[in-house]
Motif scaffolding. Structure first.
Motif, PDB file in Angstrom:
ATOM      1  N   PRO A 135       0.832  -1.206   0.000  1.00  0.00           N
ATOM      2  CA  PRO A 135       0.000   0.000   0.000  1.00  0.00           C
ATOM      3  C   PRO A 135       0.864   1.254   0.000  1.00  0.00           C
ATOM      4  O   PRO A 135       1.922   1.294   0.631  1.00  0.00           O
ATOM      5  CB  PRO A 135      -0.796  -0.119   1.300  1.00  0.00           C
ATOM      6  N   TYR A 136       0.415   2.263  -0.735  1.00  0.00           N
ATOM      7  CA  TYR A 136       1.134   3.538  -0.764  1.00  0.00           C
ATOM      8  C   TYR A 136       1.030   4.262   0.580  1.00  0.00           C
ATOM      9  O   TYR A 136       1.966   4.928   1.003  1.00  0.00           O
ATOM     10  CB  TYR A 136       0.548   4.468  -1.837  1.00  0.00           C
ATOM     11  N   ASN A 137      -0.112   4.138   1.241  1.00  0.00           N
ATOM     12  CA  ASN A 137      -0.393   4.873   2.466  1.00  0.00           C
ATOM     13  C   ASN A 137       0.642   4.569   3.550  1.00  0.00           C
ATOM     14  O   ASN A 137       0.845   3.419   3.917  1.00  0.00           O
ATOM     15  CB  ASN A 137      -1.797   4.522   2.965  1.00  0.00           C
ATOM     16  N   GLY A 138       1.293   5.610   4.053  1.00  0.00           N
ATOM     17  CA  GLY A 138       2.255   5.457   5.141  1.00  0.00           C
ATOM     18  C   GLY A 138       3.672   5.127   4.710  1.00  0.00           C
ATOM     19  O   GLY A 138       4.561   4.997   5.547  1.00  0.00           O
ATOM     20  N   ILE A 139       3.922   4.994   3.408  1.00  0.00           N
ATOM     21  CA  ILE A 139       5.259   4.648   2.909  1.00  0.00           C
ATOM     22  C   ILE A 139       5.801   5.809   2.081  1.00  0.00           C
ATOM     23  O   ILE A 139       5.220   6.187   1.059  1.00  0.00           O
ATOM     24  CB  ILE A 139       5.227   3.364   2.049  1.00  0.00           C
ATOM     25  N   ALA A 140       6.911   6.370   2.514  1.00  0.00           N
ATOM     26  CA  ALA A 140       7.537   7.461   1.775  1.00  0.00           C
ATOM     27  C   ALA A 140       8.213   6.933   0.518  1.00  0.00           C
ATOM     28  O   ALA A 140       8.816   5.859   0.522  1.00  0.00           O
ATOM     29  CB  ALA A 140       8.564   8.166   2.662  1.00  0.00           C
ATOM     30  N   ASN A 141       8.086   7.685  -0.553  1.00  0.00           N
ATOM     31  CA  ASN A 141       8.788   7.428  -1.817  1.00  0.00           C
ATOM     32  C   ASN A 141       8.373   6.143  -2.517  1.00  0.00           C
ATOM     33  O   ASN A 141       9.139   5.611  -3.322  1.00  0.00           O
ATOM     34  CB  ASN A 141      10.305   7.424  -1.588  1.00  0.00           C
ATOM     35  N   LEU A 142       7.188   5.640  -2.255  1.00  0.00           N
ATOM     36  CA  LEU A 142       6.734   4.427  -2.944  1.00  0.00           C
ATOM     37  C   LEU A 142       5.989   4.820  -4.211  1.00  0.00           C
ATOM     38  O   LEU A 142       4.982   5.522  -4.166  1.00  0.00           O
ATOM     39  CB  LEU A 142       5.824   3.591  -2.038  1.00  0.00           C
ATOM     40  N   ASN A 143       6.511   4.404  -5.340  1.00  0.00           N
ATOM     41  CA  ASN A 143       5.900   4.647  -6.647  1.00  0.00           C
ATOM     42  C   ASN A 143       6.475   3.624  -7.630  1.00  0.00           C
ATOM     43  O   ASN A 143       7.295   2.781  -7.249  1.00  0.00           O
ATOM     44  CB  ASN A 143       6.150   6.093  -7.111  1.00  0.00           C
ATOM     45  N   GLU A 144       6.045   3.692  -8.881  1.00  0.00           N
ATOM     46  CA  GLU A 144       6.543   2.726  -9.869  1.00  0.00           C
ATOM     47  C   GLU A 144       8.046   2.817 -10.044  1.00  0.00           C
ATOM     48  O   GLU A 144       8.732   1.796 -10.129  1.00  0.00           O
ATOM     49  CB  GLU A 144       5.855   2.942 -11.220  1.00  0.00           C
ATOM     50  N   ASP A 145       8.567   4.035 -10.088  1.00  0.00           N
ATOM     51  CA  ASP A 145      10.003   4.206 -10.303  1.00  0.00           C
ATOM     52  C   ASP A 145      10.815   3.625  -9.146  1.00  0.00           C
ATOM     53  O   ASP A 145      11.789   2.911  -9.372  1.00  0.00           O
ATOM     54  CB  ASP A 145      10.328   5.684 -10.493  1.00  0.00           C
ATOM     55  N   SER A 146      10.414   3.912  -7.903  1.00  0.00           N
ATOM     56  CA  SER A 146      11.179   3.388  -6.763  1.00  0.00           C
ATOM     57  C   SER A 146      11.020   1.873  -6.633  1.00  0.00           C
ATOM     58  O   SER A 146      11.935   1.193  -6.173  1.00  0.00           O
ATOM     59  CB  SER A 146      10.770   4.085  -5.463  1.00  0.00           C
ATOM     60  N   THR A 147       9.881   1.365  -7.057  1.00  0.00           N
ATOM     61  CA  THR A 147       9.712  -0.090  -7.068  1.00  0.00           C
ATOM     62  C   THR A 147      10.688  -0.704  -8.058  1.00  0.00           C
ATOM     63  O   THR A 147      11.370  -1.682  -7.756  1.00  0.00           O
ATOM     64  CB  THR A 147       8.257  -0.473  -7.415  1.00  0.00           C
ATOM     65  N   TYR A 148      10.780  -0.100  -9.241  1.00  0.00           N
ATOM     66  CA  TYR A 148      11.700  -0.569 -10.281  1.00  0.00           C
ATOM     67  C   TYR A 148      13.165  -0.440  -9.831  1.00  0.00           C
ATOM     68  O   TYR A 148      13.959  -1.355 -10.021  1.00  0.00           O
ATOM     69  CB  TYR A 148      11.466   0.227 -11.567  1.00  0.00           C
ATOM     70  N   ARG A 149      13.512   0.689  -9.215  1.00  0.00           N
ATOM     71  CA  ARG A 149      14.906   0.972  -8.858  1.00  0.00           C
ATOM     72  C   ARG A 149      15.367   0.320  -7.559  1.00  0.00           C
ATOM     73  O   ARG A 149      16.547  -0.010  -7.422  1.00  0.00           O
ATOM     74  CB  ARG A 149      15.128   2.481  -8.756  1.00  0.00           C
ATOM     75  N   VAL A 150      14.464   0.150  -6.582  1.00  0.00           N
ATOM     76  CA  VAL A 150      14.872  -0.313  -5.255  1.00  0.00           C
ATOM     77  C   VAL A 150      14.227  -1.648  -4.870  1.00  0.00           C
ATOM     78  O   VAL A 150      14.923  -2.607  -4.537  1.00  0.00           O
ATOM     79  CB  VAL A 150      14.552   0.749  -4.172  1.00  0.00           C
ATOM     80  N   LEU A 151      12.908  -1.699  -4.881  1.00  0.00           N
ATOM     81  CA  LEU A 151      12.218  -2.865  -4.332  1.00  0.00           C
ATOM     82  C   LEU A 151      12.423  -4.125  -5.167  1.00  0.00           C
ATOM     83  O   LEU A 151      12.700  -5.197  -4.617  1.00  0.00           O
ATOM     84  CB  LEU A 151      10.725  -2.570  -4.140  1.00  0.00           C
ATOM     85  N   CYS A 152      12.281  -4.013  -6.480  1.00  0.00           N
ATOM     86  CA  CYS A 152      12.463  -5.203  -7.325  1.00  0.00           C
ATOM     87  C   CYS A 152      13.870  -5.780  -7.212  1.00  0.00           C
ATOM     88  O   CYS A 152      14.023  -6.976  -6.944  1.00  0.00           O
ATOM     89  CB  CYS A 152      12.112  -4.892  -8.779  1.00  0.00           C
ATOM     90  N   PRO A 153      14.922  -4.962  -7.395  1.00  0.00           N
ATOM     91  CA  PRO A 153      16.260  -5.564  -7.288  1.00  0.00           C
ATOM     92  C   PRO A 153      16.589  -6.073  -5.880  1.00  0.00           C
ATOM     93  O   PRO A 153      17.285  -7.076  -5.738  1.00  0.00           O
ATOM     94  CB  PRO A 153      17.214  -4.460  -7.730  1.00  0.00           C
ATOM     95  N   SER A 154      16.075  -5.422  -4.845  1.00  0.00           N
ATOM     96  CA  SER A 154      16.365  -5.879  -3.481  1.00  0.00           C
ATOM     97  C   SER A 154      15.780  -7.256  -3.218  1.00  0.00           C
ATOM     98  O   SER A 154      16.474  -8.154  -2.734  1.00  0.00           O
ATOM     99  CB  SER A 154      15.816  -4.886  -2.454  1.00  0.00           C
TER     100      SER A 154
END
Length: 141
Positions: free
Chosen positions: A5-24
């Motif tokens: 969920p976006y609510n309560g999470i700073a900087n969560l968007n498609e770009d940050s998912t692509y750049r940070v969350l997916c590779p992690s």
């Protein structure tokens, strides 16, 4: 797949998912797969589509990112325990309030209890030490 969920999470968007969350999370899964003596490229053949994820889909106030693991029942048994752990939440940079679902194919039933704030509050509820409230926060040790 991860439902964040976006609510309560700073900087969560498609770009940050692509750049940070997916590779992690991809790196975390790859290590667990290698530790089981398997080849991550063979187990996750679609992981190059979105920087480690097979798909990224924003919808209804959430972002969904998916990993497809091609495993036999025996292979799944080798990694199921480590995948379903606090270490995966922490090193995979999973955001607080997210849900991680483990489904089998082709019948798409849950292979493990989802990791979510109801089932594993100590790992993933807001305030838990293993999850993240900012996508760009450094890895917790």
């Amino acid at each position: 797949w991860v439902e964040a969920p976006y609510n309560g999470i700073a900087n969560l968007n498609e770009d940050s998912t692509y750049r940070v969350l997916c590779p992690s999370l991809h790196d975390t899964l790859s290590k667990l797969i290698r530790d089981a003596g398997l080849d991550p490229a063979a187990v996750m053949p679609l992981s190059n589509a979105f920087n480690g994820c097979a798909t990224i889909t924003p919808r209804d106030g959430r972002i969904y990112y998916k990993f497809l693991l091609h495993l036999t029942v025996l292979q799944w048994g080798q990694i199921a325990g480590p995948v379903h752990s606090e270490m995966t939440v922490r090193s995979g940079h999973v955001t607080c309030g997210a849900s991680i679902h483990f489904e089998t194919v082709p019948d798409e039933r849950e292979a493990l209890v989802p990791i979510d704030p109801n089932t594993r509050a100590a790992w993933i509820a807001f305030g838990a030490p293993a999850c993240y409230t900012d996508v760009y926060a450094p890895l917790k040790l």
